[in-house]
Design a protein around this motif. Structure first.
Motif, PDB file in Angstrom:
ATOM      1  N   THR A 261       0.791  -1.305   0.049  1.00 32.87           N
ATOM      2  CA  THR A 261       0.035  -0.084  -0.142  1.00 32.87           C
ATOM      3  C   THR A 261       1.001   1.317  -0.052  1.00 32.87           C
ATOM      4  O   THR A 261       1.882   1.208   0.332  1.00 32.87           O
ATOM      5  N   GLU A 262       0.215   2.424  -0.290  1.00 30.94           N
ATOM      6  CA  GLU A 262       1.017   3.594  -0.271  1.00 30.94           C
ATOM      7  C   GLU A 262       0.769   4.395   0.858  1.00 30.94           C
ATOM      8  O   GLU A 262       1.072   5.727   1.202  1.00 30.94           O
ATOM      9  N   THR A 263       0.072   3.901   2.034  1.00 33.18           N
ATOM     10  CA  THR A 263      -0.161   4.448   3.055  1.00 33.18           C
ATOM     11  C   THR A 263       1.010   4.557   4.055  1.00 33.18           C
ATOM     12  O   THR A 263       1.887   3.720   3.750  1.00 33.18           O
ATOM     13  N   GLU A 264       0.963   5.516   5.055  1.00 36.27           N
ATOM     14  CA  GLU A 264       2.139   5.463   5.921  1.00 36.27           C
ATOM     15  C   GLU A 264       1.941   4.848   7.260  1.00 36.27           C
ATOM     16  O   GLU A 264       2.491   5.315   8.183  1.00 36.27           O
ATOM     17  N   THR A 265       1.637   3.401   6.924  1.00 35.34           N
ATOM     18  CA  THR A 265       1.530   2.671   8.078  1.00 35.34           C
ATOM     19  C   THR A 265       1.833   1.364   7.752  1.00 35.34           C
ATOM     20  O   THR A 265       1.412   0.727   6.733  1.00 35.34           O
ATOM     21  N   LEU A 266       2.495   0.742   8.692  1.00 30.69           N
ATOM     22  CA  LEU A 266       2.813  -0.848   8.256  1.00 30.69           C
ATOM     23  C   LEU A 266       1.940  -1.618   9.601  1.00 30.69           C
ATOM     24  O   LEU A 266       1.905  -1.187  10.811  1.00 30.69           O
ATOM     25  N   THR A 267       0.969  -2.418   8.849  1.00 34.20           N
ATOM     26  CA  THR A 267      -0.138  -3.011   9.752  1.00 34.20           C
ATOM     27  C   THR A 267       0.121  -4.442   9.607  1.00 34.20           C
ATOM     28  O   THR A 267       0.128  -5.117   8.743  1.00 34.20           O
ATOM     29  N   PHE A 268       0.180  -5.201  10.915  1.00 31.80           N
ATOM     30  CA  PHE A 268       0.042  -6.667  10.921  1.00 31.80           C
ATOM     31  C   PHE A 268      -1.010  -7.098  11.651  1.00 31.80           C
ATOM     32  O   PHE A 268      -1.251  -6.618  12.719  1.00 31.80           O
ATOM     33  N   LEU A 269      -1.989  -8.019  11.033  1.00 37.53           N
ATOM     34  CA  LEU A 269      -3.330  -8.289  11.617  1.00 37.53           C
ATOM     35  C   LEU A 269      -3.131  -9.936  11.626  1.00 37.53           C
ATOM     36  O   LEU A 269      -2.897 -10.510  10.833  1.00 37.53           O
ATOM     37  N   ARG A 270      -3.535 -10.383  12.726  1.00 32.13           N
ATOM     38  CA  ARG A 270      -3.982 -11.632  13.129  1.00 32.13           C
ATOM     39  C   ARG A 270      -5.290 -12.001  13.192  1.00 32.13           C
ATOM     40  O   ARG A 270      -5.748 -11.193  14.428  1.00 32.13           O
ATOM     41  N   LEU A 271      -6.251 -12.842  12.673  1.00 28.76           N
ATOM     42  CA  LEU A 271      -7.566 -13.080  12.978  1.00 28.76           C
ATOM     43  C   LEU A 271      -7.804 -14.391  12.863  1.00 28.76           C
ATOM     44  O   LEU A 271      -7.690 -15.053  11.589  1.00 28.76           O
ATOM     45  N   TRP A 272      -8.036 -15.225  13.837  1.00 30.02           N
ATOM     46  CA  TRP A 272      -8.199 -16.508  14.011  1.00 30.02           C
ATOM     47  C   TRP A 272      -7.022 -17.370  13.054  1.00 30.02           C
ATOM     48  O   TRP A 272      -5.890 -17.039  13.782  1.00 30.02           O
ATOM     49  N   ASP A 273      -7.248 -17.835  12.234  1.00 26.85           N
ATOM     50  CA  ASP A 273      -6.255 -18.686  11.515  1.00 26.85           C
ATOM     51  C   ASP A 273      -5.516 -17.969  10.241  1.00 26.85           C
ATOM     52  O   ASP A 273      -4.873 -18.494   9.447  1.00 26.85           O
TER      53      ASP A 273
END
Length: 243
Positions: free
Chosen positions: A39-51
């Motif tokens: 993405t071009e956003t100024e955020t690094l996001t790590f998401l865990r949802l169930w598996d």
């Protein structure tokens, strides 16, 4: 707990929209295989949802993270090290709780609830600024404030509010005046807001910093089910990065 996994596709859809992922990428993705989405956003996001797990952010960071497993990316310190040359500033790691049904507990006494905006300023003035900023009542459209019953000196005890996320989830936030914490007031306010959200056809979502023990106690006490976590780091604008 009060979340039926049959409702999980709705949660996946909301996050697909919020993270700008391809349609059905979470629902159709193979279990245990991490989705990476530049993405071009100024955020690094790590998401865990169930598996399922997702990493979104600038392509160079996604490449640099290939050697890290999901447990490592869940760690806030690891994400900060990964983004050092991008001016990374930690936004924390939050546990994610959900409910698509909740048992209704009637209070023993009459409760006075205001849906007006007026009591919010008074409540926030009673609370530490960090708590006010973390909860962000101003960002949540539907507010339910428990008031003292004395007139004309009625004042706010606690407020729980929700804002719609992608038209599917109700993101909850609760703020309690310090004098009335650990007395069940916050739980009552949160229960009221959660039931209002469920009645509106939304799935309840509650996020709690992993170090915030009272918030976790509130979520589990209400019967919300933990489903995963989110770790985020904000990045400097591209022109200010040292890469």
């Amino acid at each position: 707990m009060t979340f039926d996994l049959a409702s999980a596709p709705i949660v996946f859809l909301a996050w697909e929209r919020g993270l700008q992922l391809p349609t059905d990428s979470l629902l159709a993705g193979a279990d245990g295989t991490r989705i990476t989405h530049p993405t071009e956003t100024e955020t690094l996001t790590f998401l865990r949802l169930w598996d399922k797990s997702v990493l979104t952010g600038p392509a160079p960071l996604l490449k640099a993270a290939e050697s890290l497993d999901d447990d490592e990316l869940s760690d806030h310190a690891t994400m900060l090290r990964l983004t050092r040359d991008f001016g990374g500033r930690g936004l924390g790691t939050e546990a994610l709780y959900y409910a698509d049904d909740l048992e209704l507990h009637q209070p023993e006494h009459t409760v006075h609830v205001s849906t007006d905006e007026a009591p919010i300023d008074a409540l926030e003035a009673l609370c530490p600024p960090d708590d006010v900023n973390d909860v962000g009542l101003a960002r949540l459209a539907h507010k339910f404030t428990i008031m003292t019953s004395g007139e004309p000196d009625a004042g706010p005890l606690a407020c729980s509010a929700y804002g719609e996320y992608q038209g599917l989830l109700a993101h909850l936030g609760t703020l309690v005046a310090p004098e009335f914490r650990r007395q069940g007031t916050g739980r009552l306010a949160t229960s009221i807001a959660a039931h209002e959200a469920l009645a509106a056809g939304l799935i309840v979502q509650f996020q709690a910093d992993i170090n915030n023990a009272p918030a976790h106690a509130l979520a589990t006490g209400l019967g919300l089910s933990v489903a995963g976590l989110q770790t985020r780091v904000s990045l400097q604008p591209h022109q200010n990065r040292h890469i």
